[in-house]
Design an enzyme around this catalytic site. Structure first.
Site, mmCIF file in Angstrom:
data_model
loop_
_atom_site.group_PDB
_atom_site.id
_atom_site.type_symbol
_atom_site.label_atom_id
_atom_site.label_comp_id
_atom_site.label_asym_id
_atom_site.label_seq_id
_atom_site.Cartn_x
_atom_site.Cartn_y
_atom_site.Cartn_z
ATOM 1 N N LYS A 117 27.731 20.160 -48.595
ATOM 2 C CA LYS A 117 26.491 19.398 -48.802
ATOM 3 C C LYS A 117 25.268 20.297 -48.814
ATOM 4 O O LYS A 117 24.321 20.043 -49.552
ATOM 5 C CB LYS A 117 26.342 18.317 -47.734
ATOM 6 C CG LYS A 117 27.424 17.276 -47.889
ATOM 7 C CD LYS A 117 27.067 15.912 -47.393
ATOM 8 C CE LYS A 117 28.043 14.931 -48.029
ATOM 9 N NZ LYS A 117 28.126 13.669 -47.479
ATOM 10 N N LYS A 200 35.337 15.146 -54.812
ATOM 11 C CA LYS A 200 35.466 13.804 -54.243
ATOM 12 C C LYS A 200 34.505 12.804 -54.916
ATOM 13 O O LYS A 200 33.399 13.184 -55.288
ATOM 14 C CB LYS A 200 35.129 13.927 -52.754
ATOM 15 C CG LYS A 200 35.210 12.664 -51.964
ATOM 16 C CD LYS A 200 34.816 12.916 -50.527
ATOM 17 C CE LYS A 200 33.376 12.528 -50.295
ATOM 18 N NZ LYS A 200 33.082 11.925 -49.004
ATOM 19 N N LYS A 203 29.077 8.452 -53.071
ATOM 20 C CA LYS A 203 27.957 7.545 -53.382
ATOM 21 C C LYS A 203 26.811 8.302 -54.010
ATOM 22 O O LYS A 203 26.123 7.800 -54.875
ATOM 23 C CB LYS A 203 27.370 6.954 -52.092
ATOM 24 C CG LYS A 203 28.261 6.155 -51.254
ATOM 25 C CD LYS A 203 27.427 5.647 -50.073
ATOM 26 C CE LYS A 203 28.296 5.367 -48.879
ATOM 27 N NZ LYS A 203 28.545 6.582 -48.073
HETATM 28 N N1 AQP Z 1 36.256 9.580 -52.370
HETATM 29 C C1 AQP Z 1 36.741 9.089 -51.237
HETATM 30 N N2 AQP Z 1 38.074 8.912 -51.086
HETATM 31 C C2 AQP Z 1 38.565 8.409 -49.931
HETATM 32 N N3 AQP Z 1 37.799 8.071 -48.882
HETATM 33 C C3 AQP Z 1 36.474 8.232 -48.989
HETATM 34 N N4 AQP Z 1 35.453 7.997 -48.152
HETATM 35 C C4 AQP Z 1 34.284 8.322 -48.744
HETATM 36 N N5 AQP Z 1 34.523 8.782 -49.990
HETATM 37 C C5 AQP Z 1 35.875 8.748 -50.164
HETATM 38 C C6 AQP Z 1 35.615 7.462 -46.811
HETATM 39 O O1 AQP Z 1 34.654 6.445 -46.623
HETATM 40 C C7 AQP Z 1 34.271 6.452 -45.249
HETATM 41 C C8 AQP Z 1 32.785 6.409 -45.157
HETATM 42 O O2 AQP Z 1 32.235 7.607 -45.651
HETATM 43 P P1 AQP Z 1 30.694 7.845 -45.494
HETATM 44 O O3 AQP Z 1 29.963 6.990 -46.418
HETATM 45 O O4 AQP Z 1 30.269 7.693 -44.090
HETATM 46 O O5 AQP Z 1 30.558 9.367 -45.798
HETATM 47 P P2 AQP Z 1 31.033 10.227 -46.989
HETATM 48 O O6 AQP Z 1 32.478 10.551 -46.833
HETATM 49 O O7 AQP Z 1 30.086 11.396 -47.028
HETATM 50 O O8 AQP Z 1 30.828 9.277 -48.229
HETATM 51 P P3 AQP Z 1 30.158 9.606 -49.581
HETATM 52 O O9 AQP Z 1 30.409 8.453 -50.479
HETATM 53 O O10 AQP Z 1 30.581 10.951 -50.060
HETATM 54 O O11 AQP Z 1 28.624 9.578 -49.179
HETATM 55 P P4 AQP Z 1 27.490 10.609 -49.519
HETATM 56 O O12 AQP Z 1 27.572 10.871 -50.994
HETATM 57 O O13 AQP Z 1 26.207 9.930 -49.131
HETATM 58 O O14 AQP Z 1 27.729 11.807 -48.666
HETATM 59 C C9 AQP Z 1 34.890 7.678 -44.592
HETATM 60 O O15 AQP Z 1 36.016 7.248 -43.849
HETATM 61 C C10 AQP Z 1 35.293 8.520 -45.755
HETATM 62 O O16 AQP Z 1 36.423 9.305 -45.436
#
Ligand code: AQP
Length: 339
Positions: A117, A200, A203
């Site tokens: 990040k 991955k 969001k």
């Molecule tokens: N691509 C993914 N595949 C499987 N699991 C996922 N999770 C997120 N993306 C995937 C799971 O969703 C839960 C919540 O995640 P989060 O929103 O707290 O954080 P993150 O993993 O950082 O999600 P994003 O979508 O990537 O958010 P941003 O872009 O804002 O950083 C977790 O259990 C995660 O494993």
């Protein structure tokens, strides 16, 4: 190994840092709902994690409600699970500070999500982004959670949670905190970006075409899968043929997770199929599974006061568990409480 001296209890959370994606749904929410009723379940909208990167204050409260609506629309029952947002339970931040004093800088330096990040901008990102895993450890250990369902991307943070619990217990000669088990199983542990199968689905990814949002309509879902990157080969005859084909493997795994089956079964259903056959079938399946959820999310979002009421009631229940654990932690550490 699961810690058997603590009552089985699940905790997990999602950041309101943008609209929910198919990755959040398959890797997290669907599994969270599946654990409901099996043991005590506590699910959180982790808004304090969201602000580790800039969030528009005008949007944040609504995104918090949207994540809550996503949980509810996917089947979370507030009478069976505790649902709340993190900032309403101050004990998260308080225990997070104690854990900042337990975790070592060297441990934080090894966190791959921070490296991803922060990228080459590590000097300019917030201190909160760096300390995030220690707040996440507090989120989990504040409830003595024994199980944390997460996607594979969060496994390292749950391992760090165990390291923090172990160091705390060792330094203060106690067995107060459990060794939490990450629950990572099923075909959807890492849903990948539709434009690059090595990244991955997130969001906050740059382009909306990289991800399926839980609120996308049928046309958008069909368009995004149609345009999803693939290699020119058709699907293989056996699942082994997906090795070294990240985009093809991702689409098969998404299909399997949506259909509650395995990649092997999907390949058996579509052996040697071309993308012109498989992608529309995948889009139809995704629409069939997501449409009822996104319709329910829209209905819930029409009544924000009701979501706020559910989050307030959940916060009261969460505080009732968290505050005694925080007080006991302060006693162990020797922080004076005069009342
Ligand atoms: N691509 C993914 N595949 C499987 N699991 C996922 N999770 C997120 N993306 C995937 C799971 O969703 C839960 C919540 O995640 P989060 O929103 O707290 O954080 P993150 O993993 O950082 O999600 P994003 O979508 O990537 O958010 P941003 O872009 O804002 O950083 C977790 O259990 C995660 O494993």
């Amino acid at each position: 190994m699961t810690d058997t001296t603590f009552t089985p209890r699940v905790f997990s959370g999602i950041k309101p840092s943008g609209g929910l994606t198919l990755g959040n749904y398959l890797g997290a929410i669907k599994r969270f709902v599946g654990m409901q009723g099996q043991m005590e379940t506590i699910y959180c909208v982790v808004d304090m994690h969201a602000i580790t990167v800039w969030q528009d204050p005008k949007e944040l409260a609504n995104m918090t409600r949207e994540v809550a609506a996503g949980y509810l629309a996917a089947g979370l029952d507030p009478s069976q699970s505790i649902l709340f947002n993190q900032s309403q339970v101050a004990a998260h931040a308080e225990l997070g500070w104690v854990f900042n004093c337990v975790a070592r800088v060297g441990w934080m330096n090894r966190m791959t999500q921070f490296k991803d990040k922060a990228g080459s901008n590590a000097e300019k990102v917030s201190l909160g982004l760096y300390a995030y895993p220690s707040l996440m450890a507090a989120d989990i250990l504040l409830y003595h959670a024994t199980h944390v369902p997460v996607g594979e991307d969060q496994k390292q943070h749950v391992e760090l949670t165990r390291d923090i619990a172990a160091k705390f217990n060792h330094d203060y000669k106690t067995d107060f905190f459990p060794m939490t088990t990450p629950v990572i199983e099923g075909p959807a542990m890492r849903i990948m970006n539709l434009r690059d199968g090595t990244k991955k689905m997130s969001k906050s990814g740059e382009s909306d075409m990289e991800r399926i949002n839980m609120t996308d309509d049928a046309d958008k879902i069909a368009k995004k899968f149609k345009k999803a990157k693939t290699d020119p080969e058709p699907l293989p005859e056996t699942v082994e043929g997906l090795a070294d084909r990240p985009e093809a493997r991702n689409l098969v795994e998404i299909y399997a997770a949506l259909d509650d089956t395995t990649p092997e079964a999907v390949i058996a259903q579509y052996p040697g199929a071309g993308w012109g056959t498989f992608k529309p079938a995948l889009a139809d399946l995704a629409v069939a599974k997501l449409a009822p959820i996104s319709e329910e999310m829209a209905r819930l979002m029409d009544d924000p006061a009701e979501i706020d009421r559910i989050l307030a009631a959940g916060s009261d229940k969460a505080r009732a568990i968290a505050e005694p654990i925080l007080k006991k932690t302060y006693d162990i550490v020797g922080l004076l409480r005069s009342s």
